[in-house]
Design a protein around this motif. Structure first.
Motif, PDB file in Angstrom:
ATOM      1  N   HIS A  15      16.817  -3.873   4.737  1.00  0.00           N
ATOM      2  CA  HIS A  15      16.208  -4.681   3.682  1.00  0.00           C
ATOM      3  C   HIS A  15      14.910  -4.094   3.302  1.00  0.00           C
ATOM      4  CE1 HIS A  15      13.200  -7.125   5.695  1.00  0.00           C
ATOM      5  NE2 HIS A  15      13.761  -7.149   6.618  1.00  0.00           N
ATOM      6  N   ILE A  16      14.141  -3.504   4.232  1.00  0.00           N
ATOM      7  CA  ILE A  16      12.438  -3.010   3.978  1.00  0.00           C
ATOM      8  C   ILE A  16      12.909  -1.924   2.891  1.00  0.00           C
ATOM      9  CG2 ILE A  16      10.673  -1.787   4.985  1.00  0.00           C
ATOM     10  CD1 ILE A  16      11.236  -3.366   7.563  1.00  0.00           C
ATOM     11  N   LEU A  17      14.050  -1.019   3.373  1.00  0.00           N
ATOM     12  CA  LEU A  17      14.013  -0.004   2.298  1.00  0.00           C
ATOM     13  C   LEU A  17      14.509  -0.491   0.964  1.00  0.00           C
ATOM     14  CD1 LEU A  17      15.814   3.029   4.573  1.00  0.00           C
ATOM     15  CD2 LEU A  17      13.310   2.549   3.774  1.00  0.00           C
ATOM     16  N   ASP A  18      15.343  -1.228   1.022  1.00  0.00           N
ATOM     17  CA  ASP A  18      15.902  -1.912  -0.217  1.00  0.00           C
ATOM     18  C   ASP A  18      14.731  -2.709  -1.081  1.00  0.00           C
ATOM     19  OD1 ASP A  18      18.523  -1.451   0.156  1.00  0.00           O
ATOM     20  OD2 ASP A  18      18.979  -3.343   1.193  1.00  0.00           O
ATOM     21  N   ASP A  19      13.616  -3.134  -0.447  1.00  0.00           N
ATOM     22  CA  ASP A  19      12.521  -3.952  -0.881  1.00  0.00           C
ATOM     23  C   ASP A  19      11.538  -2.491  -1.698  1.00  0.00           C
ATOM     24  OD1 ASP A  19      13.270  -6.433  -0.121  1.00  0.00           O
ATOM     25  OD2 ASP A  19      11.860  -6.352   1.730  1.00  0.00           O
ATOM     26  N   VAL A  20      11.545  -1.613  -0.854  1.00  0.00           N
ATOM     27  CA  VAL A  20      10.807  -0.492  -1.646  1.00  0.00           C
ATOM     28  C   VAL A  20      11.413   0.025  -2.724  1.00  0.00           C
ATOM     29  CG1 VAL A  20      10.184   1.914  -1.241  1.00  0.00           C
ATOM     30  CG2 VAL A  20       9.750   0.153   0.676  1.00  0.00           C
ATOM     31  N   ALA A  21      12.840   0.342  -2.674  1.00  0.00           N
ATOM     32  CA  ALA A  21      13.464   0.712  -3.866  1.00  0.00           C
ATOM     33  C   ALA A  21      13.489  -0.496  -5.204  1.00  0.00           C
ATOM     34  CB  ALA A  21      15.157   0.828  -3.574  1.00  0.00           C
ATOM     35  N   GLU A  22      13.474  -1.458  -4.881  1.00  0.00           N
ATOM     36  CA  GLU A  22      13.535  -2.630  -5.891  1.00  0.00           C
ATOM     37  C   GLU A  22      12.113  -2.692  -6.482  1.00  0.00           C
ATOM     38  OE1 GLU A  22      14.771  -6.059  -7.795  1.00  0.00           O
ATOM     39  OE2 GLU A  22      15.792  -5.166  -6.322  1.00  0.00           O
ATOM     40  N   SER A  23      10.949  -2.361  -5.654  1.00  0.00           N
ATOM     41  CA  SER A  23       9.714  -2.664  -6.261  1.00  0.00           C
ATOM     42  C   SER A  23       9.169  -1.230  -7.004  1.00  0.00           C
ATOM     43  CB  SER A  23       8.538  -2.846  -5.188  1.00  0.00           C
ATOM     44  OG  SER A  23       8.693  -1.728  -4.090  1.00  0.00           O
ATOM     45  N   LEU A  24      10.053  -0.067  -6.773  1.00  0.00           N
ATOM     46  CA  LEU A  24       9.900   0.981  -7.522  1.00  0.00           C
ATOM     47  C   LEU A  24      10.900   1.370  -8.714  1.00  0.00           C
ATOM     48  CD1 LEU A  24       8.760   3.259  -4.588  1.00  0.00           C
ATOM     49  CD2 LEU A  24       7.382   2.494  -6.397  1.00  0.00           C
ATOM     50  N   SER A  25      11.656   0.244  -8.979  1.00  0.00           N
ATOM     51  CA  SER A  25      13.011   0.557  -9.807  1.00  0.00           C
ATOM     52  C   SER A  25      12.423   0.722 -11.062  1.00  0.00           C
ATOM     53  CB  SER A  25      14.076  -0.754  -9.472  1.00  0.00           C
ATOM     54  OG  SER A  25      13.117  -1.998 -10.085  1.00  0.00           O
ATOM     55  N   ASP A  26      11.108   0.217 -11.477  1.00  0.00           N
ATOM     56  CA  ASP A  26      10.725   0.520 -12.900  1.00  0.00           C
ATOM     57  C   ASP A  26      10.398   1.938 -13.071  1.00  0.00           C
ATOM     58  OD1 ASP A  26       8.591   0.157 -11.043  1.00  0.00           O
ATOM     59  OD2 ASP A  26       7.366  -0.255 -12.784  1.00  0.00           O
ATOM     60  N   THR A  37       0.784  -1.254   0.034  1.00  0.00           N
ATOM     61  CA  THR A  37       0.072  -0.129   0.020  1.00  0.00           C
ATOM     62  C   THR A  37       0.780   1.115  -0.012  1.00  0.00           C
ATOM     63  OG1 THR A  37      -1.882  -1.077   1.192  1.00  0.00           O
ATOM     64  CG2 THR A  37      -1.729   1.225   1.238  1.00  0.00           C
ATOM     65  N   LYS A  38       1.800   1.489   0.867  1.00  0.00           N
ATOM     66  CA  LYS A  38       3.041   2.395   0.941  1.00  0.00           C
ATOM     67  C   LYS A  38       3.532   2.624  -0.541  1.00  0.00           C
ATOM     68  CE  LYS A  38       2.277   3.241   5.230  1.00  0.00           C
ATOM     69  NZ  LYS A  38       2.069   4.690   5.877  1.00  0.00           N
ATOM     70  N   VAL A  39       3.864   1.429  -1.065  1.00  0.00           N
ATOM     71  CA  VAL A  39       4.613   1.474  -2.490  1.00  0.00           C
ATOM     72  C   VAL A  39       3.479   2.134  -3.413  1.00  0.00           C
ATOM     73  CG1 VAL A  39       5.555  -0.238  -4.098  1.00  0.00           C
ATOM     74  CG2 VAL A  39       6.410  -0.391  -1.839  1.00  0.00           C
ATOM     75  N   ASN A  40       2.472   1.609  -3.453  1.00  0.00           N
ATOM     76  CA  ASN A  40       1.687   2.298  -4.283  1.00  0.00           C
ATOM     77  C   ASN A  40       1.419   3.971  -4.159  1.00  0.00           C
ATOM     78  OD1 ASN A  40       1.153  -0.158  -5.502  1.00  0.00           O
ATOM     79  ND2 ASN A  40      -0.680  -0.735  -4.327  1.00  0.00           N
ATOM     80  N   ALA A  41       1.292   4.115  -2.858  1.00  0.00           N
ATOM     81  CA  ALA A  41       1.175   5.671  -2.798  1.00  0.00           C
ATOM     82  C   ALA A  41       2.516   6.205  -3.107  1.00  0.00           C
ATOM     83  CB  ALA A  41       1.046   6.043  -1.201  1.00  0.00           C
ATOM     84  N   ALA A  42       3.819   5.798  -2.971  1.00  0.00           N
ATOM     85  CA  ALA A  42       4.984   6.337  -3.231  1.00  0.00           C
ATOM     86  C   ALA A  42       4.957   6.503  -4.616  1.00  0.00           C
ATOM     87  CB  ALA A  42       5.951   5.392  -2.834  1.00  0.00           C
ATOM     88  N   ARG A  43       4.410   5.438  -5.601  1.00  0.00           N
ATOM     89  CA  ARG A  43       4.335   5.349  -7.011  1.00  0.00           C
ATOM     90  C   ARG A  43       3.475   6.505  -7.707  1.00  0.00           C
ATOM     91  NH1 ARG A  43       5.397   1.356 -10.668  1.00  0.00           N
ATOM     92  NH2 ARG A  43       5.766  -0.344  -8.646  1.00  0.00           N
ATOM     93  N   LYS A  44       2.295   6.659  -6.866  1.00  0.00           N
ATOM     94  CA  LYS A  44       1.413   7.707  -7.271  1.00  0.00           C
ATOM     95  C   LYS A  44       2.215   9.116  -7.145  1.00  0.00           C
ATOM     96  CE  LYS A  44      -1.789   9.037  -4.512  1.00  0.00           C
ATOM     97  NZ  LYS A  44      -3.198   8.950  -3.671  1.00  0.00           N
TER      98      LYS A  44
END
Length: 188
Positions: free
Chosen positions: A154-165, A120-127
């Motif tokens: 690793h949590i911050l790394d996961d966020v960066a990984e999921s938004l890498s596109d 959910t937080k990653v989707n907000a960041a994507r927006k």
């Protein structure tokens, strides 16, 4: 007595003439010995004394404006000062309209966040990123969580990984007091 009056009167006149109306010097305020003169049409009239330039401006019924005071010799232009100032302010307003203000949006996480909450937080960041804003991802630690800061990176790394596109890491994760922060910006 009369000479004292004229001395005081002329000193007051000189002080009044030297005071600048704005950041640009005009007419009698220009005290340089030589100036490079540009005519009304934009043609180069060459280097001449400031008195000659002032005479040419008076003959044209316009003002002599120093537009480049740092140049050697300073550049002056024969122009209608009111019109020149108006156009300058209009250009500044246009430039201000065209510039994009980049906001910094913050996403706050905790070390024991669940995967669905993280998504959910990653989707907000994507927006936020698609709107053109920078995103500050903050991982906050409380109490005993401070002892396990390194394990939570690793949590911050996961966020960066999921938004890498769509995003790139502008500032790598860094510990600041009780939190770990990372900045993301949109890929160009």
């Amino acid at each position: 007595m009369l000479s004292t009056f004229f001395a005081r009167e002329s000193a007051a006149y000189i002080i009044w003439r030297c005071k600048t109306i704005s950041d640009l010097m005009i007419n009698e305020q220009i005290r340089d010995r030589e100036v490079r003169l540009i005519g009304e049409d934009g043609e180069q009239l060459g280097i001449m004394s400031s008195r000659e330039a002032m005479k040419l401006a008076e003959e044209a019924g316009l003002d002599l404006v120093k537009i480049a005071p740092t140049a050697k010799p300073p550049v002056c232009k024969i122009v209608d000062y009111g019109k020149f100032k108006y156009e300058q302010t209009r250009k500044e307003k246009e430039a201000k309209k065209k510039q994009k203000v980049i906001d910094v949006k913050e996403i706050r996480l905790s070390p024991n966040i669940d995967t669905n909450d993280l998504n959910t937080k990653v989707n907000a960041a994507r927006k936020f990123l698609t709107k053109g804003d920078r995103v500050k991802v903050t991982l906050r630690f409380r109490g005993r969580e401070m002892a396990h800061m390194a394990n939570s990176k690793h949590i911050l790394d996961d966020v960066a990984e999921s938004l890498s596109d769509i995003a790139v890491v502008e500032k790598a994760p860094k510990v600041e007091g009780r939190s770990m922060t990372m900045f993301l910006t949109e890929k160009r």
